[in-house]
Motif scaffolding. Sequence first.
Motif, PDB file in Angstrom:
ATOM      1  N   ASN A  29     -26.124  -3.683  11.255  1.00  0.00           N
ATOM      2  CA  ASN A  29     -27.742  -2.828  10.733  1.00  0.00           C
ATOM      3  C   ASN A  29     -27.536  -2.323   9.400  1.00  0.00           C
ATOM      4  O   ASN A  29     -26.437  -2.585   8.928  1.00  0.00           O
ATOM      5  CB  ASN A  29     -28.086  -1.410  11.961  1.00  0.00           C
ATOM      6  N   ALA A  30     -29.271  -2.644   9.436  1.00  0.00           N
ATOM      7  CA  ALA A  30     -29.088  -1.361   7.864  1.00  0.00           C
ATOM      8  C   ALA A  30     -28.626  -0.763   7.542  1.00  0.00           C
ATOM      9  O   ALA A  30     -28.109  -0.732   6.472  1.00  0.00           O
ATOM     10  CB  ALA A  30     -30.430  -1.133   7.894  1.00  0.00           C
ATOM     11  N   ALA A  31     -28.271   0.226   8.164  1.00  0.00           N
ATOM     12  CA  ALA A  31     -26.982   1.587   7.887  1.00  0.00           C
ATOM     13  C   ALA A  31     -25.463   1.707   8.688  1.00  0.00           C
ATOM     14  O   ALA A  31     -25.650   2.733   8.388  1.00  0.00           O
ATOM     15  CB  ALA A  31     -28.046   2.391   7.762  1.00  0.00           C
ATOM     16  N   SER A  32     -25.258   1.122   9.605  1.00  0.00           N
ATOM     17  CA  SER A  32     -24.910   1.343  10.435  1.00  0.00           C
ATOM     18  C   SER A  32     -24.006  -0.595  10.842  1.00  0.00           C
ATOM     19  O   SER A  32     -24.627  -1.169  10.852  1.00  0.00           O
ATOM     20  CB  SER A  32     -25.246   2.119  11.889  1.00  0.00           C
TER      21      SER A  32
ATOM     22  N   LYS B  79     -20.774  -9.782   9.467  1.00  0.00           N
ATOM     23  CA  LYS B  79     -20.029  -9.833  10.299  1.00  0.00           C
ATOM     24  C   LYS B  79     -18.854 -10.455  10.002  1.00  0.00           C
ATOM     25  O   LYS B  79     -18.801 -11.771   9.747  1.00  0.00           O
ATOM     26  CB  LYS B  79     -20.525 -10.282  11.571  1.00  0.00           C
ATOM     27  N   ASN B  80     -18.415 -10.030  11.194  1.00  0.00           N
ATOM     28  CA  ASN B  80     -16.793 -11.290  10.891  1.00  0.00           C
ATOM     29  C   ASN B  80     -15.858 -10.550   9.558  1.00  0.00           C
ATOM     30  O   ASN B  80     -14.377 -10.924   9.406  1.00  0.00           O
ATOM     31  CB  ASN B  80     -16.688 -12.487  10.752  1.00  0.00           C
TER      32      ASN B  80
ATOM     33  N   ASN C  32     -20.762   3.926   9.185  1.00  0.00           N
ATOM     34  CA  ASN C  32     -21.855   5.135   8.414  1.00  0.00           C
ATOM     35  C   ASN C  32     -22.191   3.886   7.186  1.00  0.00           C
ATOM     36  O   ASN C  32     -23.094   4.166   6.047  1.00  0.00           O
ATOM     37  CB  ASN C  32     -21.727   5.785   8.337  1.00  0.00           C
ATOM     38  N   LYS C  33     -21.797   2.093   7.444  1.00  0.00           N
ATOM     39  CA  LYS C  33     -22.250   2.161   6.178  1.00  0.00           C
ATOM     40  C   LYS C  33     -23.229   0.367   7.414  1.00  0.00           C
ATOM     41  O   LYS C  33     -21.876  -0.175   7.843  1.00  0.00           O
ATOM     42  CB  LYS C  33     -21.646   1.070   5.108  1.00  0.00           C
ATOM     43  N   GLY C  34     -23.507  -0.965   6.488  1.00  0.00           N
ATOM     44  CA  GLY C  34     -23.988  -1.728   7.463  1.00  0.00           C
ATOM     45  C   GLY C  34     -24.504  -3.235   5.710  1.00  0.00           C
ATOM     46  O   GLY C  34     -24.139  -3.029   5.064  1.00  0.00           O
ATOM     47  N   ALA C  35     -25.840  -3.828   6.508  1.00  0.00           N
ATOM     48  CA  ALA C  35     -25.983  -4.579   5.701  1.00  0.00           C
ATOM     49  C   ALA C  35     -26.492  -4.500   4.541  1.00  0.00           C
ATOM     50  O   ALA C  35     -26.355  -4.930   3.301  1.00  0.00           O
ATOM     51  CB  ALA C  35     -27.271  -5.409   6.608  1.00  0.00           C
TER      52      ALA C  35
END
Length: 283
Positions: A168-171, A150-151, A141-144
């Motif tokens: 993603n923004a939020a995932s 990435k990685n 549930n965390k993203g950008a």
Amino acid sequence: MKKILQNKKLLTVCIILIIIFSVLGFSVSLRKKRNTPLLIQSFGNDIVAVGTRIVDFPVKIISGGLNSVHDILNAQNENNYLKSRITNMQRSEAENEALTSENKQLKSALKLKDTLTSYTTINASVISRSPDSWSDLLVINKGATAGLQKNMAVMCGGGVIGRIIEVNAASAKVELITTTDKSANRFSVQATTSDGKIVHGIITVIGNNQLAFTQVVDSKKLKQGSQIYTSGLGGNSPKGLLIGTISSTTHDTFGLSDLIEIKPAGEINDPSVVTVIKRKVAG
């Protein structure tokens, strides 16, 4: 004439009173002398006793039936209460087990944050895991917006369980270390041999999601129980993250090289809280 009638009435009353007191006195005297009561008295007593029994019998039956119904109703209420308590206990046990597992993972994450001084950590919760890709992917549930890239390596239970492959923004989507995808970007790792030498290799999946330490030079000097760490030489993974321990060393199917099997240190089967490792210095 009136006086004579009044005297007769008074005389009659006196005679009746004398007769009554005489009979009472005679009854008392006779009762003291007799061992058994008079026939009339005995008959009357028997009638009263029998009548009392006849009346008491249905009363007792009705009273006993009412008590039985009351007991049944009480037993039913107690049974319903106990069933609800059992249901609540089962639900509480399931919640307690889930919270205990999550608490253990959070403690591991806090300990990890204290030891990885060259890196920052971002905690996240697992929100999705598809059954058809159970050993390959999960979603957190965390993203950008939380700084994920990435990685980045992902840990749970004190060991690496995978890396982020999509943000993603939020995932974000995490590719597990046990993925069977042949094109997956494998972790570069290292271990220390019995003579103190550092050897390098990569993590590979061999049959039934079993991890192996491959492409190793001097593998014969690696002993069972040796720990495997990330080397920091590939991707965005930092150096020094625990992958697992060597469980056994055997030969491959061709007998040409050693096959080093690894027992993962991370909680791969049931992760609920994960820690994303954000490297301070670009890799």
